[in-house]
Design a protein around this motif. Structure first.
Motif, short mmCIF file in Angstrom:
data_model
loop_
_atom_site.label_atom_id
_atom_site.label_comp_id
_atom_site.label_asym_id
_atom_site.label_seq_id
_atom_site.Cartn_x
_atom_site.Cartn_y
_atom_site.Cartn_z
N UNK A 111 4.85 -1.05 2.56
CA UNK A 111 4.01 -1.55 3.65
C UNK A 111 2.68 -0.82 3.62
N UNK A 112 1.59 -1.60 3.67
CA UNK A 112 0.25 -1.02 3.63
C UNK A 112 -0.59 -1.63 4.74
N UNK A 113 -1.74 -1.00 5.00
CA UNK A 113 -2.70 -1.49 6.00
C UNK A 113 -3.93 -2.02 5.30
N UNK A 114 -4.39 -3.20 5.72
CA UNK A 114 -5.58 -3.80 5.15
C UNK A 114 -6.83 -3.23 5.82
N UNK A 115 -7.98 -3.69 5.35
CA UNK A 115 -9.24 -3.21 5.90
C UNK A 115 -9.39 -3.57 7.37
N UNK A 121 3.48 -6.33 3.80
CA UNK A 121 4.48 -5.82 2.87
C UNK A 121 4.19 -6.43 1.50
N UNK A 122 4.05 -5.60 0.49
CA UNK A 122 3.72 -6.06 -0.86
C UNK A 122 4.90 -5.81 -1.78
N UNK A 162 -6.09 -2.57 -1.85
CA UNK A 162 -5.90 -3.55 -0.77
C UNK A 162 -6.44 -3.02 0.55
N UNK A 163 -6.54 -1.71 0.69
CA UNK A 163 -7.12 -1.15 1.90
C UNK A 163 -8.60 -1.44 2.03
N UNK A 164 -9.24 -1.90 0.95
CA UNK A 164 -10.66 -2.25 0.98
C UNK A 164 -10.89 -3.75 1.20
N UNK A 165 -9.80 -4.52 1.36
CA UNK A 165 -9.90 -5.96 1.55
C UNK A 165 -9.34 -6.34 2.90
#
Length: 327
Positions: A111-115, A121-122, A162-165
């Motif tokens: 699980x990651x956070x976008x911009x 979830x990827x 993906x955190x930059x998008x």
């Protein structure tokens, strides 16, 4: 009867005596086997058999799609990647194999956070291979450890990229912001693996799936529906505006064409009337009295109808003509 042999039963007696001797004959006992005479041959065969077993047990084969690692007391002393048959030192060296072909590794979901602060979830997978077996064994130890380190690098790089998008840029395949994401992740992971000298190379990293956490799915779906409806309404408005523009342009062109046609028709009609009047004048000028009579008769068409009442003096020329007096 044979005169030389007066006993005719001599042959039978002789045969009977021989059989009796054979039945009562005591058999001879065999001598015991002397192993000392064959000990040398037995030892020789045993040594040859043992040597053959040892030889076969220490021969190994290298296939085209594998590396063969030769260890001596736990240390790597030889690496074989050329196909063929080789020999190791008995009781001292051991041989293990490593794959030389490309392998696929499914990276664990994360699980990651976008911009724009959206959680997603990827699920990724990687295609990788061993390029330097000795470096891989020295720094990673085993395939499992190499895959674990590779997974850590992939997760770190994907989270950073993906955190930059924004979320919309990630899920929208038509958006070019994601176009080279897989290539950037692959290149960056290879840089990290090379810096730590793990002896492995990532051929490709691909994103299989992107999902929302269950608690965010409904709100995101609602917003996506609203955005799609807004886009659809925008397209409808633009279509109506384009329709009105086309209709106005078409009406203007029709009016211009009708005006031009009416103008040309008026010119043609005027020309025809002028030509007709000219012909009439030429014709009527030859007999003015007939022309006057013709004009009078034409006036009757307009002034006299079924319910028309005309009061004229009897001596009126107009009444005379109407009554049939032409003189």
């Amino acid at each position: 009867m044979d005169q030389n042999n007066p006993n005719p039963f001599a042959s039978l007696e002789q045969k009977f005596n021989e059989q009796f001797k054979n039945k009562n004959k005591i058999p001879k006992t065999r001598e015991p086997l002397n192993l000392k005479k064959h000990m040398k041959a037995i030892i020789t065969l045993t040594i040859v058999f043992a040597a053959l077993i040892i030889l076969l047990a220490n021969v190994y084969v290298v296939k085209e799609n594998e590396y063969r690692v030769v260890r001596q007391f736990g240390e790597v002393v030889d690496l074989r990647d050329d196909p063929g048959i080789y020999m190791k030192v008995p009781f001292v060296q051991s041989v293990s194999s490593l794959p030389r072909y490309q392998m696929t590794y499914n990276v664990s979901e994360a699980e990651i956070n976008t911009k724009d602060k959206k959680r997603i979830i990827i699920d990724n997978y990687a295609v990788w291979r061993i390029t330097q077996p000795k470096a891989m064994i020295t720094n990673a130890g085993t395939l499992l450890n190499a895959e674990a380190r590779m997974e850590e690098f992939i997760y770190s790089v994907v989270r950073s990229e993906l955190g930059q998008l924004n979320y919309d840029e990630i899920i929208n395949d038509e958006n070019t912001s994601r176009g080279s994401l897989n290539d950037r992740v692959t290149a960056r992971v290879n840089e990290l693996l090379k810096d730590d000298n793990y002896g492995v190379e990532v051929v490709d990293v691909r994103m299989k799936r992107t999902d929302l956490p269950p608690e965010n799915e409904q709100s995101v779906y609602t917003r996506m529906i609203s955005e799609r409806q807004s886009i659809a309404q925008k397209y409808l408005s633009e279509g109506d505006a384009e329709k009105r523009t086309i209709e106005a342009s078409t009406d203007r062109k029709v009016q211009e064409m009708v005006a031009i046609a009416q103008k040309e028709a008026s010119i043609i009609a005027a020309s025809g009337e002028s030509e007709a009047a000219k012909i009439y004048n030429q014709s009527f000028s030859k007999d003015p009295e007939f022309y006057a009579l013709y004009r009078t008769l034409e006036s009757y068409k307009k002034t006299i109808g079924d319910d028309t009442m005309i009061i004229l003096p009897s001596d009126s020329p107009y009444a005379k003509i109407l009554s049939g007096y032409l003189e």
